[in-house]
Design a protein around this motif. Structure first.
Motif, PDB file in Angstrom:
ATOM      1  N   LEU A  72      90.003  40.594  58.150  1.00  0.00           N
ATOM      2  CA  LEU A  72      89.510  40.830  56.789  1.00  0.00           C
ATOM      3  C   LEU A  72      89.244  39.521  56.057  1.00  0.00           C
ATOM      4  O   LEU A  72      88.293  39.408  55.281  1.00  0.00           O
ATOM      5  CB  LEU A  72      90.530  41.653  55.994  1.00  0.00           C
ATOM      6  N   ALA A  97      85.586  40.144  54.916  1.00  0.00           N
ATOM      7  CA  ALA A  97      85.489  40.654  53.540  1.00  0.00           C
ATOM      8  C   ALA A  97      86.319  39.798  52.594  1.00  0.00           C
ATOM      9  O   ALA A  97      87.230  40.300  51.912  1.00  0.00           O
ATOM     10  CB  ALA A  97      85.954  42.109  53.494  1.00  0.00           C
ATOM     11  N   THR A 127      90.778  36.791  44.804  1.00  0.00           N
ATOM     12  CA  THR A 127      90.178  37.690  45.785  1.00  0.00           C
ATOM     13  C   THR A 127      91.188  38.003  46.883  1.00  0.00           C
ATOM     14  O   THR A 127      92.286  37.433  46.938  1.00  0.00           O
ATOM     15  CB  THR A 127      88.937  37.051  46.411  1.00  0.00           C
ATOM     16  N   LEU A 128      90.784  38.894  47.787  1.00  0.00           N
ATOM     17  CA  LEU A 128      91.634  39.204  48.932  1.00  0.00           C
ATOM     18  C   LEU A 128      91.874  37.951  49.767  1.00  0.00           C
ATOM     19  O   LEU A 128      93.011  37.684  50.196  1.00  0.00           O
ATOM     20  CB  LEU A 128      90.976  40.291  49.783  1.00  0.00           C
ATOM     21  N   TRP A 166      94.304  43.053  61.506  1.00  0.00           N
ATOM     22  CA  TRP A 166      93.358  43.550  60.497  1.00  0.00           C
ATOM     23  C   TRP A 166      93.235  42.565  59.347  1.00  0.00           C
ATOM     24  O   TRP A 166      92.131  42.242  58.899  1.00  0.00           O
ATOM     25  CB  TRP A 166      93.842  44.920  60.008  1.00  0.00           C
ATOM     26  N   THR A 172      94.020  44.458  46.434  1.00  0.00           N
ATOM     27  CA  THR A 172      94.685  45.752  46.600  1.00  0.00           C
ATOM     28  C   THR A 172      94.178  46.516  47.826  1.00  0.00           C
ATOM     29  O   THR A 172      94.774  47.520  48.204  1.00  0.00           O
ATOM     30  CB  THR A 172      94.464  46.615  45.350  1.00  0.00           C
ATOM     31  N   LEU A 173      93.091  46.033  48.442  1.00  0.00           N
ATOM     32  CA  LEU A 173      92.605  46.664  49.666  1.00  0.00           C
ATOM     33  C   LEU A 173      93.648  46.606  50.777  1.00  0.00           C
ATOM     34  O   LEU A 173      93.754  47.526  51.582  1.00  0.00           O
ATOM     35  CB  LEU A 173      91.313  45.975  50.129  1.00  0.00           C
ATOM     36  N   ALA A 174      94.438  45.513  50.805  1.00  0.00           N
ATOM     37  CA  ALA A 174      95.374  45.320  51.910  1.00  0.00           C
ATOM     38  C   ALA A 174      96.805  45.058  51.473  1.00  0.00           C
ATOM     39  O   ALA A 174      97.709  45.067  52.310  1.00  0.00           O
ATOM     40  CB  ALA A 174      94.897  44.145  52.780  1.00  0.00           C
ATOM     41  N   ALA A 200      86.729  40.859  48.753  1.00  0.00           N
ATOM     42  CA  ALA A 200      87.249  42.186  48.408  1.00  0.00           C
ATOM     43  C   ALA A 200      88.453  42.044  47.480  1.00  0.00           C
ATOM     44  O   ALA A 200      89.106  40.993  47.433  1.00  0.00           O
ATOM     45  CB  ALA A 200      87.638  42.941  49.668  1.00  0.00           C
ATOM     46  N   PRO A 201      88.790  43.098  46.736  1.00  0.00           N
ATOM     47  CA  PRO A 201      89.990  43.036  45.876  1.00  0.00           C
ATOM     48  C   PRO A 201      91.259  42.988  46.720  1.00  0.00           C
ATOM     49  O   PRO A 201      91.315  43.602  47.794  1.00  0.00           O
ATOM     50  CB  PRO A 201      89.905  44.333  45.063  1.00  0.00           C
TER      51      PRO A 201
END
Length: 286
Positions: A201, A205, A235-236, A197, A211-213, A208-209
């Motif tokens: 990601l 993405a 970023t992520l 994942w 904290t998403l993962a 994305a922030p």
């Protein structure tokens, strides 16, 4: 055959289940078994089966079909560089016969055959030429593309199992009971999913922030462990690349996105270090 039957029983809703398989699943008995229990399949074929009344084959029938649409996809060549392919789509409903030696035991089936052949000849990779067979209806270009995208998900399933076997080394377990092995593999499945994942990601993405993962502890540890490049955006993708660098990823300007192997190594190191930081904080304090 057993996978088809057992997975359908576990889902307990045959009509919602679609079994996707590579050329090793091109077995006429499998088609009949799926038909018998009311489930569905989408298989890449390797056998040019008899069709119609038995005086010609599927390939003969498909040669008569005109191109019904084009589909452009993003691919990578043998060097990992991005490339594009334009696929010519053909599809047709065909009466498919069982092998000659099995025609008394199995009935003929009406199935849909989809051919997706790349236009032109690519330079640094094999030409895409997919021949799929399914019991699902395909009546438009959109339907055909949908089935191609479903089949393409097989690659992700293969990668997931590679992480499960090579990364988690599930096959090397020394546990002696089935229940213990089931518990271990269940945990390994979650770990393998997380590795895959995060790898995907980073490509789908990147902005994305984080904290998403990632947890706050993981983010803090990464900030201390891996130096930031000048004016780096937090970023992520920035933090996932840091994890990959822990696993040996060089992060040079022309490098492709990190793969599952370096992500696995990096996450393994990060988990150990984050646990050490958490335990150290409890015993020593901040």
């Amino acid at each position: 055959m057993e996978n088809l039957k057992q997975s359908t029983q576990l889902l307990d809703h045959p009509g919602r289940c679609i079994h996707i398989g590579d050329r090793e699943s091109d077995i006429y008995e499998l088609f009949c078994a799926a038909h018998g229990i009311g489930t569905h399949f989408l298989i890449r074929t390797c056998v040019d089966r008899l069709a119609g009344d038995g005086d010609h084959t599927i390939a003969d029938k498909m040669d008569e079909v005109a191109v019904k649409g084009l589909h452009r996809i993003e691919v990578r060549d043998s060097n990992g560089n991005p490339d594009q392919a334009v696929l010519e789509l053909r599809y047709r409903k065909i009466r498919v016969l069982p092998p000659i030696g099995k025609q008394k035991r199995y009935p003929a089936l009406t199935l849909t055959v989809i051919h997706a052949e790349e236009r032109g000849t690519p330079k640094n990779r094999k030409k895409i030429d997919w021949k799929l067979i399914t019991d699902l209806p395909v009546s438009s270009r959109t339907d055909a593309i949908e089935k191609l995208e479903w089949y393409a998900l097989r690659w992700k399933i293969e990668v997931f199992h590679k992480i499960l076997k090579s990364g988690c080394k599930a096959e090397e377990s020394k546990l002696r009971t089935a229940q213990r092995l089931t518990n271990l593999i269940s945990l390994f499945c979650i770990l393998s999913w997380r590795v895959f994942w995060m790898t995907m990601l980073n490509r789908s993405a990147p902005d994305a922030p984080p904290t998403l993962a990632l947890t706050a502890t993981e983010i803090g540890v990464l900030d201390r462990l891996v130096n930031d490049k000048p004016k780096a955006r937090k970023t992520l993708s920035h933090y996932l690349n840091k994890i990959a660098r822990l696993g040996g990823y060089l992060a040079r300007a022309n490098d492709p996105p990190p793969g599952n192997t370096v992500m696995w190594r990096g996450l393994s190191r990060l988990a150990d270090i984050a646990l050490g930081a958490m335990v150290g904080g409890e015993f020593v304090g901040n």
